[in-house]
Design a protein around this motif. Structure first.
Motif, short mmCIF file in Angstrom:
data_model
loop_
_atom_site.label_atom_id
_atom_site.label_comp_id
_atom_site.label_asym_id
_atom_site.label_seq_id
_atom_site.Cartn_x
_atom_site.Cartn_y
_atom_site.Cartn_z
N LYS A 61 4.32 16.54 -1.89
CA LYS A 61 3.38 17.52 -2.43
C LYS A 61 3.38 17.53 -3.95
O LYS A 61 2.36 17.79 -4.57
CB LYS A 61 3.71 18.93 -1.91
CG LYS A 61 3.27 19.16 -0.47
CD LYS A 61 3.25 20.62 -0.10
CE LYS A 61 4.63 21.25 -0.14
NZ LYS A 61 4.65 22.63 0.36
N ASP B 28 -6.19 14.83 2.13
CA ASP B 28 -4.75 14.52 2.12
C ASP B 28 -4.50 13.52 3.26
O ASP B 28 -4.05 13.87 4.35
CB ASP B 28 -3.98 15.83 2.34
CG ASP B 28 -2.49 15.69 2.11
OD1 ASP B 28 -2.00 14.54 2.05
OD2 ASP B 28 -1.83 16.73 2.00
N ASN C 51 1.64 23.61 11.02
CA ASN C 51 2.12 22.24 10.86
C ASN C 51 3.64 22.16 10.89
O ASN C 51 4.19 21.07 10.94
CB ASN C 51 1.60 21.64 9.55
CG ASN C 51 1.97 22.47 8.36
OD1 ASN C 51 1.51 23.62 8.25
ND2 ASN C 51 2.81 21.96 7.48
N ARG C 52 4.32 23.32 10.86
CA ARG C 52 5.78 23.28 10.91
C ARG C 52 6.35 23.73 12.25
O ARG C 52 7.51 23.48 12.54
CB ARG C 52 6.35 24.20 9.83
CG ARG C 52 5.78 23.88 8.45
CD ARG C 52 6.78 24.18 7.42
NE ARG C 52 6.19 24.21 6.10
CZ ARG C 52 6.69 24.91 5.10
NH1 ARG C 52 7.76 25.65 5.30
NH2 ARG C 52 6.13 24.87 3.91
N LYS D 127 0.77 15.35 -5.28
CA LYS D 127 -0.63 15.57 -4.86
C LYS D 127 -1.26 16.67 -5.71
O LYS D 127 -0.56 17.59 -6.12
CB LYS D 127 -0.69 15.99 -3.39
CG LYS D 127 -0.14 14.94 -2.41
CD LYS D 127 -0.14 15.48 -0.97
CE LYS D 127 0.62 14.55 -0.04
NZ LYS D 127 0.76 15.09 1.32
N ARG E 217 11.10 18.13 5.76
CA ARG E 217 10.78 19.19 4.80
C ARG E 217 10.98 18.66 3.38
O ARG E 217 10.15 18.91 2.50
CB ARG E 217 11.66 20.43 5.05
CG ARG E 217 11.31 21.24 6.28
CD ARG E 217 9.96 21.94 6.18
NE ARG E 217 9.88 22.72 4.97
CZ ARG E 217 8.97 22.55 4.02
NH1 ARG E 217 8.02 21.65 4.14
NH2 ARG E 217 8.99 23.29 2.94
N HIS F 134 -2.24 28.26 5.68
CA HIS F 134 -1.75 26.92 5.34
C HIS F 134 -1.72 26.60 3.85
O HIS F 134 -0.74 26.05 3.37
CB HIS F 134 -2.51 25.82 6.09
CG HIS F 134 -1.98 24.46 5.78
ND1 HIS F 134 -0.70 24.07 6.13
CD2 HIS F 134 -2.51 23.39 5.11
CE1 HIS F 134 -0.48 22.83 5.71
NE2 HIS F 134 -1.57 22.40 5.08
O1 LP5 Z 1 4.67 22.16 5.16
P1 LP5 Z 1 4.26 22.06 3.75
O2 LP5 Z 1 3.48 23.22 3.28
O3 LP5 Z 1 5.44 21.77 2.84
O4 LP5 Z 1 3.36 20.77 3.58
C1 LP5 Z 1 2.34 20.43 4.50
C2 LP5 Z 1 2.47 18.96 4.85
N1 LP5 Z 1 3.83 18.65 5.33
C3 LP5 Z 1 4.17 18.77 6.60
C4 LP5 Z 1 5.60 18.43 6.98
C5 LP5 Z 1 6.39 19.69 7.29
O5 LP5 Z 1 6.61 20.44 6.12
C6 LP5 Z 1 7.72 19.39 7.93
C7 LP5 Z 1 7.56 19.38 9.40
C8 LP5 Z 1 8.76 19.86 10.14
C9 LP5 Z 1 8.42 19.79 11.62
C10 LP5 Z 1 9.59 19.99 12.51
C11 LP5 Z 1 9.37 19.33 13.83
C12 LP5 Z 1 9.40 17.87 13.72
C13 LP5 Z 1 8.74 17.19 14.84
C14 LP5 Z 1 8.49 15.77 14.60
C15 LP5 Z 1 8.08 14.93 15.72
C16 LP5 Z 1 7.19 15.01 16.77
O6 LP5 Z 1 3.43 19.18 7.47
C17 LP5 Z 1 2.18 18.10 3.66
C18 LP5 Z 1 0.81 18.47 3.10
C19 LP5 Z 1 0.79 19.95 2.77
O7 LP5 Z 1 1.09 20.70 3.94
C20 LP5 Z 1 -0.56 20.44 2.23
O8 LP5 Z 1 -1.55 20.31 3.23
O9 LP5 Z 1 0.55 17.71 1.95
O10 LP5 Z 1 2.09 16.76 4.11
C21 LP5 Z 1 3.09 15.90 3.79
O11 LP5 Z 1 3.93 16.19 2.97
C22 LP5 Z 1 3.04 14.59 4.51
C23 LP5 Z 1 3.43 13.45 3.59
O12 LP5 Z 1 2.41 13.20 2.66
C24 LP5 Z 1 3.77 12.26 4.41
C25 LP5 Z 1 5.10 12.48 5.09
C26 LP5 Z 1 5.68 11.18 5.42
C27 LP5 Z 1 6.92 11.37 6.24
C28 LP5 Z 1 7.09 10.18 7.07
C29 LP5 Z 1 8.34 10.25 7.83
C30 LP5 Z 1 8.13 9.70 9.19
C31 LP5 Z 1 9.38 9.80 9.96
C32 LP5 Z 1 9.23 10.68 11.15
C33 LP5 Z 1 10.54 10.96 11.79
C34 LP5 Z 1 10.40 11.93 12.94
#
Ligand code: LP5
Ligand code: MN
Length: 246
Positions: free
Chosen positions: A168, A126, A83-84, A171, A161, A199
């Motif tokens: 998180k 989630d 996811n990153r 949650k 990030r 993950h």
């Molecule tokens: O990664 P982790 O373990 O901390 O948490 C994940 C979920 N979070 C993510 C986000 C990543 O950490 C950061 C991504 C960086 C990507 C770099 C490339 C960017 C490309 C973008 C465009 C195409 O994946 C987290 C889960 C967790 O796993 C457990 O499963 O809970 O999910 C979240 O935190 C999501 C939030 O709940 C909602 C986020 C809202 C953000 C909205 C901003 C939108 C603006 C977008 C601007 C590009």
């Protein structure tokens, strides 16, 4: 041997984890063993990946060179998106000498069947994350992101990030884990194969009984600056190996 790793989260801020990774690659790609080994990286190899035009970064170069050397020595290396780092593309794969795998991926060996995934797609409780996932996996969204200047993409990734860490903290662990019903459906769909994923950063071996059949689910550990972990299949059993700097 087949080695499975995930959630290394490598970046310029993790010199310790990079050292552990390089020592691990050197060991499993030694000339006498490389051709008998293969490596599966099941997502989040990198802390973030904002596009293959970021390969000139010295830290990325160091990792790519280590992977390419291991590949040249005969190690078959495969990588699945996390996811990153879901923006890792074919330019990266070519430079690192590895194969990009779809998620999920069925791995059949003469002895056993595995199904491999990053694991995030099954975290359906989630909902905020699933919405975010759908949006950021959309090709139009990705194309619009990739034309932004590199510095802006880094700033967005950093911001995401921070948002992720904040989200998180609100949650529950249960909410961020794989949904049990979805997981059983997945195991059924993939023929009750042994499921390996990362993950959640909750390393464990789970026993599922699906349609009366016992199915194992192995969850890989995330890496830290002092400790990595690989799961190793020797043709008979899966064993966890703790990895340290050499
Ligand atoms: O990664 P982790 O373990 O901390 O948490 C994940 C979920 N979070 C993510 C986000 C990543 O950490 C950061 C991504 C960086 C990507 C770099 C490339 C960017 C490309 C973008 C465009 C195409 O994946 C987290 C889960 C967790 O796993 C457990 O499963 O809970 O999910 C979240 O935190 C999501 C939030 O709940 C909602 C986020 C809202 C953000 C909205 C901003 C939108 C603006 C977008 C601007 C590009
Ligand atoms: Mn992840």
């Amino acid at each position: 041997m087949i080695y499975f790793i995930s959630d290394l989260h490598l970046s310029p801020r993790t010199p310790g984890a990079i050292c552990i990774f390089k020592a691990f690659l050197e060991r499993i790609a030694r000339p006498d063993v490389a051709r008998n080994n293969s490596l599966y990286i099941l997502g989040d190899c990198f802390e973030t990946w904002v596009g293959d035009d970021d390969m000139d970064d010295p830290c990325h170069q160091e990792i790519i060179t280590a992977l390419a050397q291991a590949g040249a020595a005969g190690l078959a290396t495969h990588l699945m998106h996390g996811n990153r780092d879901f923006l890792l593309g074919q330019d990266f794969a070519r430079a690192a000498g590895l194969t990009l795998l779809p998620d999920p991926y069925v791995l059949s060996t003469p002895e056993w069947q595995f199904v491999l995934a990053h694991g995030d797609a099954l975290c359906t409780d989630d909902q905020a994350y699933q919405q975010f996932r759908a949006q950021t996996r959309n090709p139009d969204w990705q194309a619009a992101f990739l034309v932004k200047p590199l510095a802006e993409r880094h700033a967005i990734a950093e911001h995401l990030r921070q948002q992720s860490e904040a989200a998180k903290s609100e949650k529950s662990a249960y909410q961020m884990d794989l949904n049990p019903g979805e997981t059983d459906d997945f195991l059924r769909q993939y023929g009750y194969a042994t499921f390996i994923h990362g993950h959640t950063h909750q390393p464990a071996r789970h026993d599922h009984i699906v349609d009366g059949i016992h199915v194992e689910r192995w969850v890989l550990a995330d890496w830290s600056e002092h400790r990595g972990e690989a799961l190793c299949w020797d043709g008979e059993q899966l064993l966890r190996e703790t990895l340290h700097q050499s």
